[in-house]
Design a protein around this motif. Structure first.
Motif, short mmCIF file in Angstrom:
data_model
loop_
_atom_site.label_atom_id
_atom_site.label_comp_id
_atom_site.label_asym_id
_atom_site.label_seq_id
_atom_site.Cartn_x
_atom_site.Cartn_y
_atom_site.Cartn_z
N SER A 1 -27.35 40.54 90.13
CA SER A 1 -26.34 40.11 90.74
C SER A 1 -24.83 40.51 89.81
O SER A 1 -23.63 40.42 90.73
CB SER A 1 -26.12 39.42 91.59
N TYR A 2 -25.56 40.68 88.39
CA TYR A 2 -23.99 40.82 87.66
C TYR A 2 -23.51 42.29 88.02
O TYR A 2 -24.09 43.20 87.54
CB TYR A 2 -24.57 40.53 86.44
N LEU A 3 -22.28 42.17 87.87
CA LEU A 3 -21.34 43.59 87.76
C LEU A 3 -20.69 44.01 86.52
O LEU A 3 -20.39 42.98 86.30
CB LEU A 3 -20.26 43.57 89.13
N ILE A 4 -21.05 44.41 85.95
CA ILE A 4 -20.62 45.16 84.05
C ILE A 4 -18.91 45.68 85.13
O ILE A 4 -18.88 45.79 85.29
CB ILE A 4 -21.06 45.79 84.33
N PRO A 5 -18.37 44.89 83.71
CA PRO A 5 -16.81 44.37 83.63
C PRO A 5 -16.53 45.96 83.82
O PRO A 5 -17.47 46.87 83.00
CB PRO A 5 -15.88 44.24 83.04
N THR A 6 -15.62 46.82 85.21
CA THR A 6 -16.06 48.37 84.28
C THR A 6 -14.16 48.93 83.33
O THR A 6 -13.20 47.83 82.65
CB THR A 6 -14.38 48.86 85.75
N MET B 1 -29.40 45.15 81.77
CA MET B 1 -28.29 43.83 82.57
C MET B 1 -28.51 43.83 83.86
O MET B 1 -28.91 42.89 84.45
CB MET B 1 -27.00 44.25 82.16
N ARG B 2 -29.03 45.17 84.43
CA ARG B 2 -29.26 45.63 85.84
C ARG B 2 -30.56 43.95 86.23
O ARG B 2 -31.18 43.34 87.06
CB ARG B 2 -29.57 46.13 86.79
N GLN B 3 -31.82 44.31 84.88
CA GLN B 3 -33.74 44.06 84.87
C GLN B 3 -32.71 42.32 85.31
O GLN B 3 -33.74 41.65 85.50
CB GLN B 3 -33.87 44.92 83.82
N GLN B 4 -32.88 42.10 83.86
CA GLN B 4 -31.90 40.81 84.23
C GLN B 4 -30.90 39.76 84.87
O GLN B 4 -31.49 38.21 85.16
CB GLN B 4 -31.39 40.33 82.67
#
Length: 328
Positions: free
Chosen positions: A7-12, A1-4
């Protein structure tokens, strides 16, 4: 996800707990509150148990008939309860839950086991004991009568002695010799309902095989207590089996039911009281003890409005007589 998308923060996990799950819970809660308010009257069952990690829990389940005349059973709360185990504390937690759900004014009956009898009655909501649980208490008291307990204990000890490394093949060998199906004995576990009945039933089924086992010198040599050979009274076990079998059927019918069972209580009580009539056999000593427990827990059953209405409205019991309202 970080590569794609860096800036997207995965919800905790906390985000899902505090937002998604909480919002979903509140939505379902509002829907259930509406259904129960429309029903007008509800009953609740509550039970308390301890988990494997030694945490006490209190479960509260509501029961009501919806506008389609379908019985609904909804678990509304499972509470952690790590305070002192007393009736006042438990009652307070249950009351708070009912107030939080805005249900206190429509609860007409609370069902719990006999350990929470004070809780149920102190709530002033119409306490009724769990029939199956109370019936097991009655059976337990009858089984605790000294001469009965001694015979049941002999069967339990024999089961233990047949489970050691040196004797484990004795029973299968005896069954093979007699051309009987190979079946293990059943152990009596006090926390399991009707456990004594299942143990006794298997002992009676395997009477010939057990008697043959007791003639094997190598088996007798490893017995911890050789007196069990003469202390197992198969005639008495058969009498106990005859008494316990209907009680096991009643317990199974009540505890496995998916519909309301209040209508079954009075007919079942009538059957049980007839079973407890003295008949001049070896188990007469346990019948008074069981009858005393029946009086303790069910003396007002034949004037209980929930039981009476349930039985009257059930078409299966059209012939049930209410002429004698108290059989105790």
């Amino acid at each position: 996800m970080r590569q794609q998308e860096p800036s997207y923060l995965i919800p905790t996990r906390n985000y899902f707990r505090d937002n998604i799950i909480k919002n979903a819970y509140e939505k379902v809660k509002l829907e259930l509150q509406g259904q129960m308010k429309e029903a007008g009257f509800i009953a609740i069952t509550t039970d308390m148990w301890t988990s494997d990690n030694k945490i006490n829990h209190i479960a509260i389940t509501t029961h009501f008939v919806d506008d389609h005349y379908i019985l609904q059973n909804k678990a509304i709360k499972t509470l952690d309860y790590n305070d002192e185990h007393n009736a006042d504390g438990i009652k307070e937690r249950i009351s708070k839950t009912l107030i939080d759900w805005k249900l206190l004014d429509i609860v007409i009956c609370v069902v719990s086991d006999n350990t929470n009898i004070k809780v149920g009655r102190d709530l002033h909501l119409g306490w009724t004991g769990s029939f199956s649980h109370l019936l097991q208490t009655v059976i337990g008291e009858g089984s605790a009568v000294p001469n009965i307990r001694k015979r049941i204990s002999s069967s339990y000890k024999a089961k233990q002695d047949l489970s050691t490394a040196q004797t484990t093949l004795a029973l299968p060998t005896a069954q093979t010799t007699l051309a009987l199906p190979t079946m293990d004995l059943v152990e009596d576990v006090c926390t399991r309902w009707n456990s004594s009945y299942y143990m006794i039933k298997r002992f009676v089924q395997k009477e010939l095989s057990l008697v043959l086992c007791f003639t094997y010198p190598h088996f007798v040599r490893w017995l911890k207590d050789t007196s069990i050979i003469t202390s197992i009274d198969f005639d008495l076990l058969k009498l106990l089996l005859h008494l316990f079998e209907p009680l096991e059927e009643i317990t199974r019918a009540i505890s496995s039911a998916t519909n309301a069972t209040a209508c079954l209580v009075l007919p079942f009580l009538t059957v049980i009281l007839n079973l407890l009539e003295l008949d001049s056999t070896k188990i007469d000593t346990m019948r008074p003890a069981m009858l005393e427990q029946m009086k303790k827990w069910f003396s007002d059953a034949f004037s209980n409005k929930y039981y009476l209405l349930g039985t009257i409205l059930d078409p299966r019991f059209k012939q049930f007589t209410f002429a004698q309202l108290n059989l105790f």
